[in-house]
Structures are given as structure tokens and as C-alpha cells.
Motif scaffolding. Structure first.
Motif, short mmCIF file in Angstrom:
data_model
loop_
_atom_site.label_atom_id
_atom_site.label_comp_id
_atom_site.label_asym_id
_atom_site.label_seq_id
_atom_site.Cartn_x
_atom_site.Cartn_y
_atom_site.Cartn_z
N LYS A 80 25.35 30.57 46.18
CA LYS A 80 25.82 31.89 46.60
C LYS A 80 27.33 31.95 46.40
O LYS A 80 28.07 31.22 47.07
CB LYS A 80 25.48 32.13 48.07
CG LYS A 80 24.01 32.41 48.27
CD LYS A 80 23.72 32.81 49.71
CE LYS A 80 22.26 33.14 49.86
NZ LYS A 80 21.71 32.70 51.16
N VAL A 81 27.78 32.78 45.51
CA VAL A 81 29.20 32.81 45.17
C VAL A 81 29.92 33.94 45.91
O VAL A 81 31.04 33.77 46.36
CB VAL A 81 29.38 32.97 43.64
CG1 VAL A 81 30.85 33.04 43.27
CG2 VAL A 81 28.73 31.79 42.94
N LEU A 82 29.28 35.09 46.04
CA LEU A 82 29.86 36.19 46.82
C LEU A 82 28.87 36.57 47.91
O LEU A 82 27.70 36.80 47.65
CB LEU A 82 30.16 37.39 45.92
CG LEU A 82 31.19 37.16 44.81
CD1 LEU A 82 31.35 38.42 43.96
CD2 LEU A 82 32.52 36.71 45.37
N LYS A 83 29.38 36.61 49.15
CA LYS A 83 28.47 36.80 50.28
C LYS A 83 28.82 38.05 51.06
O LYS A 83 29.09 38.00 52.25
CB LYS A 83 28.54 35.57 51.21
CG LYS A 83 28.26 34.26 50.50
CD LYS A 83 28.56 33.08 51.40
CE LYS A 83 28.27 31.77 50.67
NZ LYS A 83 28.78 30.61 51.44
N GLY A 84 28.85 39.17 50.38
CA GLY A 84 29.12 40.43 51.07
C GLY A 84 30.60 40.77 51.03
O GLY A 84 31.33 40.50 51.97
N HIS A 129 31.13 47.75 47.96
CA HIS A 129 30.36 47.82 49.19
C HIS A 129 29.36 46.68 49.23
O HIS A 129 28.42 46.66 48.44
CB HIS A 129 29.61 49.16 49.26
CG HIS A 129 30.53 50.34 49.27
ND1 HIS A 129 31.33 50.64 50.33
CD2 HIS A 129 30.78 51.28 48.32
CE1 HIS A 129 32.03 51.74 50.05
NE2 HIS A 129 31.73 52.13 48.83
N ASP A 130 29.60 45.73 50.11
CA ASP A 130 28.64 44.66 50.41
C ASP A 130 28.10 44.00 49.14
O ASP A 130 26.89 43.91 48.94
CB ASP A 130 27.48 45.23 51.23
CG ASP A 130 26.75 44.12 51.98
OD1 ASP A 130 27.39 43.10 52.27
OD2 ASP A 130 25.54 44.27 52.24
N VAL A 131 29.02 43.53 48.28
CA VAL A 131 28.61 42.93 47.01
C VAL A 131 28.19 41.47 47.20
O VAL A 131 28.91 40.68 47.80
CB VAL A 131 29.75 43.02 45.98
CG1 VAL A 131 29.48 42.14 44.77
CG2 VAL A 131 29.95 44.47 45.54
N HIS A 132 27.01 41.17 46.72
CA HIS A 132 26.50 39.80 46.75
C HIS A 132 26.26 39.30 45.33
O HIS A 132 25.83 40.08 44.48
CB HIS A 132 25.16 39.73 47.50
CG HIS A 132 25.30 39.91 48.98
ND1 HIS A 132 25.22 38.86 49.87
CD2 HIS A 132 25.55 41.02 49.72
CE1 HIS A 132 25.39 39.32 51.10
NE2 HIS A 132 25.59 40.63 51.05
N LYS A 133 26.51 38.02 45.12
CA LYS A 133 26.23 37.45 43.81
C LYS A 133 25.91 35.96 43.93
O LYS A 133 26.64 35.21 44.59
CB LYS A 133 27.44 37.62 42.88
CG LYS A 133 27.29 37.00 41.51
CD LYS A 133 26.32 37.79 40.63
CE LYS A 133 26.07 37.10 39.31
NZ LYS A 133 25.06 37.82 38.50
N SER A 134 24.83 35.54 43.32
CA SER A 134 24.48 34.11 43.27
C SER A 134 24.30 33.68 41.83
O SER A 134 23.90 34.46 40.99
CB SER A 134 23.16 33.86 44.01
OG SER A 134 23.24 34.29 45.33
N TYR A 181 42.76 37.27 51.21
CA TYR A 181 42.48 35.85 51.14
C TYR A 181 40.98 35.64 51.13
O TYR A 181 40.26 36.09 52.02
CB TYR A 181 43.11 35.10 52.33
CG TYR A 181 42.80 33.62 52.26
CD1 TYR A 181 43.49 32.80 51.38
CD2 TYR A 181 41.78 33.06 53.03
CE1 TYR A 181 43.18 31.46 51.26
CE2 TYR A 181 41.46 31.72 52.91
CZ TYR A 181 42.16 30.91 52.03
OH TYR A 181 41.83 29.60 51.91
N MET A 182 40.52 34.95 50.09
CA MET A 182 39.08 34.71 49.92
C MET A 182 38.78 33.23 50.02
O MET A 182 39.55 32.40 49.55
CB MET A 182 38.66 35.14 48.52
CG MET A 182 38.06 36.51 48.41
SD MET A 182 37.53 36.77 46.71
CE MET A 182 35.89 36.06 46.77
N GLU A 183 37.65 32.92 50.60
CA GLU A 183 37.19 31.55 50.57
C GLU A 183 35.67 31.57 50.69
O GLU A 183 35.12 32.36 51.46
CB GLU A 183 37.83 30.75 51.72
CG GLU A 183 37.73 29.25 51.49
CD GLU A 183 38.47 28.43 52.55
OE1 GLU A 183 39.62 28.77 52.89
OE2 GLU A 183 37.86 27.47 53.03
N ASP A 184 35.04 30.73 49.90
CA ASP A 184 33.60 30.55 50.03
C ASP A 184 32.83 31.88 49.96
O ASP A 184 31.91 32.12 50.74
CB ASP A 184 33.32 29.82 51.36
CG ASP A 184 31.91 29.24 51.38
OD1 ASP A 184 31.37 29.02 50.28
OD2 ASP A 184 31.36 29.03 52.47
N GLY A 185 33.25 32.73 49.08
CA GLY A 185 32.50 33.96 48.85
C GLY A 185 32.73 35.07 49.86
O GLY A 185 32.01 36.07 49.85
#
Ligand SMILES: Nc1ncnc2c1ncn2[C@@H]1O[C@H](COP(=O)(O)OP(=O)(O)OP(=O)(O)O)[C@@H](O)[C@H]1O
Ligand SMILES: [Mg+2]
Lengths: 254, 246
Positions: free
Chosen positions: B17-21, B7-12, B210-214
Motif C-alpha cells: 500500500k503506497v498511498l493510504k487516503g 479526495h481520499d486517494v488510495h494506491k497499491s 509532510y508525507m510518510e508511509d502513504g
């Protein structure tokens, strides 16, 4: 076929070493005879005090063995502190290494015996053990630390991903590998420790070097006494290195 | 109950900023393939699921339990979530058999004897029972990865995470690892696979992310995804990979 040629190589190596040893022995014999013309060796006189040498040898071995054990555990403890995530521990570990790597062992021994030893009651033997263990422990800390750092991070993560506790990660993955990596420099440090124990003679601990000085003073045959002592040190350290190499081979992973 | 929910995972990492939600769910039996260019955050996402990285914010829920820094729950979750790494990460001081057995001993409290018996079964499963006594350095890359898969399987995980399991392999060794992974898929195991193997994604995946830019830019079934990606960047990525293959 392959095996025989390996055997041949080994036979050749032993022959070469024997030849080298014979050469050195011959040179030493010539040197001995030449020196003997200027300095009349009197072995009989010195060997009359063989009991003193044996006592010294015993004390040197005792202080070395105890200090090897203590300094290893000190090294392990402080290496873990240096790798700790808790900054306070990390700083303590850093301070320990910094202090003992930048103070001469002679001074550490004097500080322990005449400094600490005046506050708490310490005899010569234990003062020497403590000084030697603390001093060598600082070097062992760095040896074990670099061993720990050489363990691949990925293996640590693999262990974590299986659900290992931090302690299990250390005990099952980090320690067994880092100790193998650290073994050769560790053995080298133990050899240094044995030789360094001769500095305990400064506080008149009756170890090998001290005994040699005593025999030298009593008989005025210092050259002979110190030659005997040098030989005895070489004998102990060679045994330790040989044991170390054996252990290394036993523990080697392909 | 979903096996895994994010759920809405963020990581820097610092300012980066590597994961943006990130939001997604994995149901039992699903094979989710994650695609995306280098630096998209795929590995970071997998590592967060296993708590090898801690999310800055958001929730990871595994089998209904929130992973929120409680060390015991994290270890429990890890023991039920296999992780297969790009660089195998076998324990180099242990033989293949013990690599597989050690988790059973340390985490599941089995005796070495019993653990080795179980480990042997899993080595057989990946076709490596004859290499049980080999150290990792005596195995090929493909064999190492198969041992690593056996190590994960032995824990009887609810879900297995694969982070580019064939990227470090010689092209000639990719097939044997993919074969093992396909057999796991046939058993109906829940898997999340980061890979650049489009063939595998297409034939084995039940869902493509498909993921790109977090961020997750597209999420659809494999046929749909490969025939007609809705997202322009996903389309370009697929084209570029397929071109490289041809
Ligand atoms: N521990 C870390 N510290 C700092 N930056 C990191 C760390 N781990 C990853 N990054 C950065 O985060 C970004 C995403 O990395 P990640 O490994 O998740 O990408 P990826 O999608 O797996 O790429 P690849 O296909 O190359 O494996 C990259 O820019 C990477 O440099
Ligand atoms: Mg990656």
C-alpha cells in the motif's frame, strides 16, 4: 592540426586495407593457378550463358527487395502486437515468432508452395516472397521489439505528460529512437534475407542459385558458375551493408 | 475553484500500500512543497495527479473536472499540467529547441515554424537560447533540467509538478535550476514541488506537506513547519536533513 592527423589516420587505414586486399588477391591468384592444374577452368563456356546469370540476378534482387519491404512491415506489426496490452495480440505475436524461428526456411518454402500453393493459386515467385517475408519477419519482429524496449521509459512518460496520444508517443518518440537502435541488426537481417533467397531454388524459381545450377548442368562447368554466383551475392550484400552504414551515420544522434 | 483537489486517494502496487487516503487541495498561485523520506509515496502521488498511475480509489479533480479514466480528459489535463522529472527525460533524438517545440506541434497543433519561435522564447527564459541546437547528450545535467522546464512552460500550464528536479544533479548545478524555479514562483505560478532542498522549501514554499508511509502527517506554512513541526516524525526528518547539510 587535429584535422590533419585524422586525415593521416584515414589515409593509413585505406593504405592498410589496400595492402590486405592485394595480399588476399595474390593468395587467390596462386590458389587459382594451383587448382587450375587439376581443374581446367573454362570461363568462356560459362560466360556464354551470361543472360541466364543476369536473369537470375534480376529475380534475386526483385524477390529480395519485395521481401525486405514486406518483412519489415510484418516485423513492425508483430513487434507492436508483442508489446500490446491486449493479451490476445501479444499471444499471436509470440506464436508467430515461435513458429517461424523454429521451422527451417527450406520447409517454410516447401510448405508455402506445395501446401498453401495448392489451396490458393500461388506461383513460384510469390510463394517464395511470402515464405521469405514470413520467415525473416519473425527475426525482424524480435529486432524491432528489442529496439522498442531500449527506448527509455522516462521519455515515453514525458511525452504522455505533455498530452500526447498513444499514437503520437509511438510515432514521435518510440519509433524514431527504436529504429536507430535496430538499424544495424536490421541491415544484418536484410543481408541474411538476400542470401536465404537462394533456397527458393528448391521450388525451381529461376533466381541466381537456380540459374547457376542450370548453367553448371549444361556446360559441366559447375565450379565456374557457382564462383560467379558467389561473387554476385557478395556484390549485392556488400552494397546493402554499405548503404546501411551510410544510413546509420546519417541518422546518428550525438 | 481549486486548481487541483485530491479526495481520499488510495494506491497499491500488489500487496504494497503506497498511498493510504490522500486529501488535499491546491489553490491558484500556491507553491506546495512535499517533503518526506524515501518510499513515502511522493513520486506516486505526483504521478497520480498526472494520471501516469491510476488511483485504485478516490478522486482527482483538476480545474473542476474529474479525472476518471476518460482518455480525452486525461490528455487535456496533462497538457495543462507541466511535469518536470528527476531524470529530465528529454527526448534524446531531438535538439533542445525541438524538445521544447514538439508539444506545441503535436498537442496544440501549431506549425513547426511557429512552435520553434515560441520554444526559443522559453529557452531564452531559462537562459539557454545558445544551446537551442544542442542534443540532450551535449548538455550538462543542469542545462537538461532547464530545457525540461522550458518544455513544460511552453505548454502554458496551469500548474507545474516537480519531482525532485535537482536530486540527479551535481551539487554545483543545483543552483541554476533552483534559480529558474524561483523565478517561476515570483511569476505567481502554481507549483507542486517534491524536493529535499530545505532552503528552497523554506524560502519559496507557501505550504509544506509532510508525507510518510502513504499518509500526509503534517500540513502547514513554511515558517511554522520549520520552526516547530507539530508532528514528531516530521521534526525528526527535518533535523536529519538539516544535519546532513551541515
Ligand atoms: N511501479 C511500481 N511497482 C511497484 N512498486 C512501486 C512502483 N512505483 C513505486 N513503487 C513502490 O512504492 C513505494 C513508494 O514509491 P515512491 O516512488 O512514490 O516513493 P518516493 O516517496 O517518491 O521516494 P523517493 O524519495 O525515493 O523518490 C516504494 O516502496 C516503491 O518501491
Ligand atoms: Mg520519488
Amino acid at each position: 592540426m587535429c584535422r590533419r592527423s585524422e586525415g593521416g589516420m584515414k589515409g593509413f587505414r585505406i593504405a592498410r586495407r589496400l595492402l590486405t586486399a592485394a595480399g588476399i588477391f595474390a593468395l587467390a591468384a596462386v590458389g587459382y593457378v594451383l587448382i587450375g592444374k587439376v581443374y581446367p577452368f573454362n570461363w568462356g563456356l560459362v560466360l556464354r550463358y551470361y543472360r541466364l546469370f543476369l536473369m537470375g540476378l534480376f529475380v534475386t534482387m526483385k524477390i529480395s527487395l519485395i521481401s525486405i519491404v514486406i518483412s519489415f512491415f510484418l516485423g513492425l506489426l508483430f513487434a507492436l502486437m508483442r508489446k500490446s496490452k491486449i493479451e490476445f495480440f501479444e499471444d499471436i505475436g509470440g506464436l508467430y515468432v515461435w513458429f517461424f524461428r523454429n521451422t527451417p526456411l527450406l520447409v517454410v518454402i516447401l510448405l508455402t508452395y506445395y501446401g498453401v500453393g495448392t489451396i490458393v493459386n500461388l506461383d513460384r515467385f510469390w510463394a517464395s516472397v511470402i515464405a521469405l517475408s514470413l520467415f525473416e519477419g519473425a527475426y525482424i519482429t524480435e529486432i524491432i521489439r528489442s529496439g522498442i524496449e531500449a527506448v527509455p521509459k522516462g521519455e515515453i512518460e514525458a511525452a504522455k505528460s505533455l498530452g500526447f496520444t498513444n499514437f503520437q508517443v509511438f510515432a514521435s518518440v518510440v519509433f524514431p529512437q527504436s529504429i536507430r537502435i535496430a538499424l544495424p541488426p536490421l541491415i544484418g537481417q536484410f543481408v541474411s534475407l538476400i542470401k536465404d533467397s537462394s533456397l527458393a531454388s528448391i521450388i525451381a524459381l529461376g533466381e541466381l542459385t537456380m540459374m547457376a545450377r542450370q548453367v553448371g548442368t549444361r556446360t559441366l562447368a559447375s565450379f565456374e558458375s557457382y564462383l560467379i554466383v558467389a561473387f554476385l551475392y557478395i556484390a549485392i550484400t556488400t552494397i546493402i551493408s554499405t548503404l546501411g552504414r551510410y544510413l546509420e551515420r546519417r541518422l546518428a544522434i550525438p | 475553484m481549486s486548481v487541483l483537489e485530491l479526495h481520499d486517494v488510495h494506491k497499491s502496487f500488489g500487496d504494497l500500500k503506497v498511498l493510504k487516503g490522500i486529501n488535499f487541495k491546491v489553490e491558484r498561485g500556491e507553491i506546495v512543497v512535499i517533503l518526506g523520506p524515501s518510499g513515502a509515496g511522493k513520486s506516486t502521488l505526483l504521478r497520480i495527479m498526472n494520471f501516469l498511475e491510476h488511483p485504485d480509489s478516490g478522486q482527482v479533480v483538476f480545474l473542476g473536472k474529474k479525472l476518471n479514466g476518460n482518455y480525452k480528459i486525461i490528455r487535456w489535463a496533462r497538457s495543462k499540467m507541466g511535469f518536470v522529472f528527476q531524470h529530465f527525460n528529454l527526448f534524446s533524438h531531438l535538439k533542445a529547441l525541438d524538445n521544447v517545440a514538439i508539444g506545441l506541434v503535436k498537442v496544440k497543433g501549431k506549425s513547426w515554424h511557429e512552435a520553434r519561435e515560441i520554444a526559443m522564447k522559453y529557452l531564452e527564459k531559462v537562459g539557454l537560447s545558445d544551446k537551442a541546437q544542442n542534443y540532450p547528450s551535449q548538455l550538462s545535467g543542469g542545462q537538461k533540467q532547464r530545457v525540461a522546464i522550458a518544455r513544460a512552460l511552453a505548454m502554458e500550464p496551469e500548474m507545474i509538478l516537480f519531482d525532485e528536479p535537482t536530486s540527479a544533479l551535481d551539487p554545483s548545478l543545483v543552483g541554476e535550476v533552483l534559480e529558474v524555479m524561483k523565478s517561476l514562483a515570483r511569476e505567481g505560478r502554481t507549483m507542486i514541488v517534491v524536493t529535499h532542498e530545505m532552503g528552497f522549501a523554506k524560502s519559496v514554499g507557501t505550504r509544506i506537506i509532510y508525507m510518510e508511509d502513504g499518509r500526509i502527517l503534517e500540513e502547514s506554512g513554511p515558517t511554522e513547519f520549520f520552526k516547530n513541526p507539530r508532528n514528531e516524525r516530521a521534526k525528526r526528518f527535518v533535523d536529519s536533513i538539516l544535519e546532513r547539510v551541515i
